[in-house]
Design a protein around this motif. Structure first.
Motif, PDB file in Angstrom:
ATOM      1  N   THR A 136      41.812  -7.895  54.781  1.00  7.46           N
ATOM      2  CA  THR A 136      42.238  -9.323  55.075  1.00  7.46           C
ATOM      3  C   THR A 136      43.727  -9.395  54.703  1.00  7.46           C
ATOM      4  O   THR A 136      44.451 -10.174  55.481  1.00  7.46           O
ATOM      5  CB  THR A 136      41.571 -10.098  54.017  1.00  7.46           C
ATOM      6  N   ALA A 137      44.221  -8.721  53.695  1.00 10.05           N
ATOM      7  CA  ALA A 137      45.530  -8.736  53.403  1.00 10.05           C
ATOM      8  C   ALA A 137      46.525  -8.293  54.657  1.00 10.05           C
ATOM      9  O   ALA A 137      47.466  -8.645  55.254  1.00 10.05           O
ATOM     10  CB  ALA A 137      46.183  -8.004  52.517  1.00 10.05           C
ATOM     11  N   SER A 138      45.860  -7.206  55.228  1.00 12.47           N
ATOM     12  CA  SER A 138      46.788  -6.406  56.440  1.00 12.47           C
ATOM     13  C   SER A 138      46.676  -7.132  57.708  1.00 12.47           C
ATOM     14  O   SER A 138      47.578  -7.580  58.345  1.00 12.47           O
ATOM     15  CB  SER A 138      46.301  -5.123  56.877  1.00 12.47           C
ATOM     16  N   VAL A 139      45.468  -7.910  57.907  1.00 15.94           N
ATOM     17  CA  VAL A 139      45.625  -8.672  59.172  1.00 15.94           C
ATOM     18  C   VAL A 139      46.472 -10.071  58.986  1.00 15.94           C
ATOM     19  O   VAL A 139      47.182 -10.575  59.984  1.00 15.94           O
ATOM     20  CB  VAL A 139      43.881  -9.349  59.264  1.00 15.94           C
ATOM     21  N   SER A 140      46.571 -10.621  57.861  1.00 16.42           N
ATOM     22  CA  SER A 140      47.360 -11.921  57.671  1.00 16.42           C
ATOM     23  C   SER A 140      48.761 -11.267  57.584  1.00 16.42           C
ATOM     24  O   SER A 140      49.763 -12.278  58.028  1.00 16.42           O
ATOM     25  CB  SER A 140      47.072 -12.730  56.301  1.00 16.42           C
ATOM     26  N   TYR A 141      49.179 -10.226  57.058  1.00 17.72           N
ATOM     27  CA  TYR A 141      50.338  -9.835  57.043  1.00 17.72           C
ATOM     28  C   TYR A 141      50.995  -9.398  58.415  1.00 17.72           C
ATOM     29  O   TYR A 141      51.822  -9.812  58.841  1.00 17.72           O
ATOM     30  CB  TYR A 141      50.677  -8.373  56.369  1.00 17.72           C
ATOM     31  N   GLY A 142      49.947  -8.885  59.318  1.00 21.58           N
ATOM     32  CA  GLY A 142      50.224  -8.635  60.738  1.00 21.58           C
ATOM     33  C   GLY A 142      50.473  -9.941  61.598  1.00 21.58           C
ATOM     34  O   GLY A 142      51.352  -9.807  62.610  1.00 21.58           O
ATOM     35  N   ARG A 198      54.815 -11.369  61.705  1.00 22.03           N
ATOM     36  CA  ARG A 198      55.841 -10.630  62.030  1.00 22.03           C
ATOM     37  C   ARG A 198      56.694 -11.377  62.936  1.00 22.03           C
ATOM     38  O   ARG A 198      56.258 -12.316  63.817  1.00 22.03           O
ATOM     39  CB  ARG A 198      55.408  -9.205  62.592  1.00 22.03           C
ATOM     40  N   ASP A 199      57.778 -10.598  63.265  1.00 24.34           N
ATOM     41  CA  ASP A 199      58.714 -11.122  64.214  1.00 24.34           C
ATOM     42  C   ASP A 199      58.410 -10.399  65.585  1.00 24.34           C
ATOM     43  O   ASP A 199      57.810  -9.458  65.597  1.00 24.34           O
ATOM     44  CB  ASP A 199      59.995 -10.736  64.033  1.00 24.34           C
ATOM     45  N   THR A 218      51.055 -13.370  68.677  1.00 36.15           N
ATOM     46  CA  THR A 218      50.292 -14.615  68.947  1.00 36.15           C
ATOM     47  C   THR A 218      50.851 -15.874  69.324  1.00 36.15           C
ATOM     48  O   THR A 218      50.375 -16.806  70.380  1.00 36.15           O
ATOM     49  CB  THR A 218      49.206 -14.578  67.597  1.00 36.15           C
ATOM     50  N   PRO A 219      51.906 -16.123  68.660  1.00 39.98           N
ATOM     51  CA  PRO A 219      52.757 -17.484  69.058  1.00 39.98           C
ATOM     52  C   PRO A 219      53.033 -17.569  70.519  1.00 39.98           C
ATOM     53  O   PRO A 219      53.303 -18.700  71.018  1.00 39.98           O
ATOM     54  CB  PRO A 219      54.017 -17.556  68.297  1.00 39.98           C
TER      55      PRO A 219
END
Length: 166
Positions: free
Chosen positions: A17-23, A26-27, A66-67
């Motif tokens: 979960t932490a790695s997904v939300s950190y991913g 990003r820029d 994603t943005p």
């Protein structure tokens, strides 16, 4: 030792979960960032097709950012393509289910298309996540209040029946 497997599973779940939300935070690739800026400038100038082209090029350069889907949804809405905009917002939601901008944008596109009940469901979801005063809630509420965009009639739908001559 009975709890070791459960503790290992929980720690693995938290790490994922932490790695997904950190991913998600990003820029973009620098080339994609330049294309996104170009697309935003085109959209602000009223050139929706130029904006869509720039955003699609940015997506090709950095498909994991994603943005870009939010920008594509905004451009599609500006081009009166609400169905396409909904598809872009749903792609963003598949990648990040709690994305307020995607939930709000999808709801606004639904309201513009005439699906007001579904738009109200999105409004309730946004309100529960960020409250009454966040910008996404206000924007979606305004889109619902504005209602559906006027539909363009085709030539066939605008033809009046001709009286029959004997």
């Amino acid at each position: 030792m009975r709890f070791a497997p459960a503790a290992a599973a929980l720690s693995l779940a938290f790490a994922m979960t932490a790695s997904v939300s950190y991913g998600q935070m990003r820029d973009p690739d620098p080339r994609a960032g330049m294309l996104i800026a170009q697309g935003e400038a085109s959209l602000n100038a009223g050139d929706t097709q130029g904006a869509i082209d720039a955003f699609e090029a940015a997506l090709a350069v950095d498909p994991g950012y994603t943005p870009i889907f939010l920008h594509l949804g905004e451009a599609a809405r500006a081009d009166e393509l609400q169905g396409k905009a909904i598809r872009y917002y749903r792609e963003a939601l598949d990648r990040d289910p709690g994305n307020l901008a995607a939930i709000s944008g999808e709801g606004a596109a639904m309201a513009e298309k005439g699906a007001l009940e579904k738009a109200r469901l999105n409004l309730a979801k946004v309100q529960s996540l960020c409250g009454e005063n966040c910008p996404e809630t206000r924007e979606l509420a305004a889109a619902i209040a504005a209602g559906p965009h006027t539909q363009v009639l085709t030539a066939e739908a605008n033809i009046e029946p001709q009286p029959q001559q004997n």
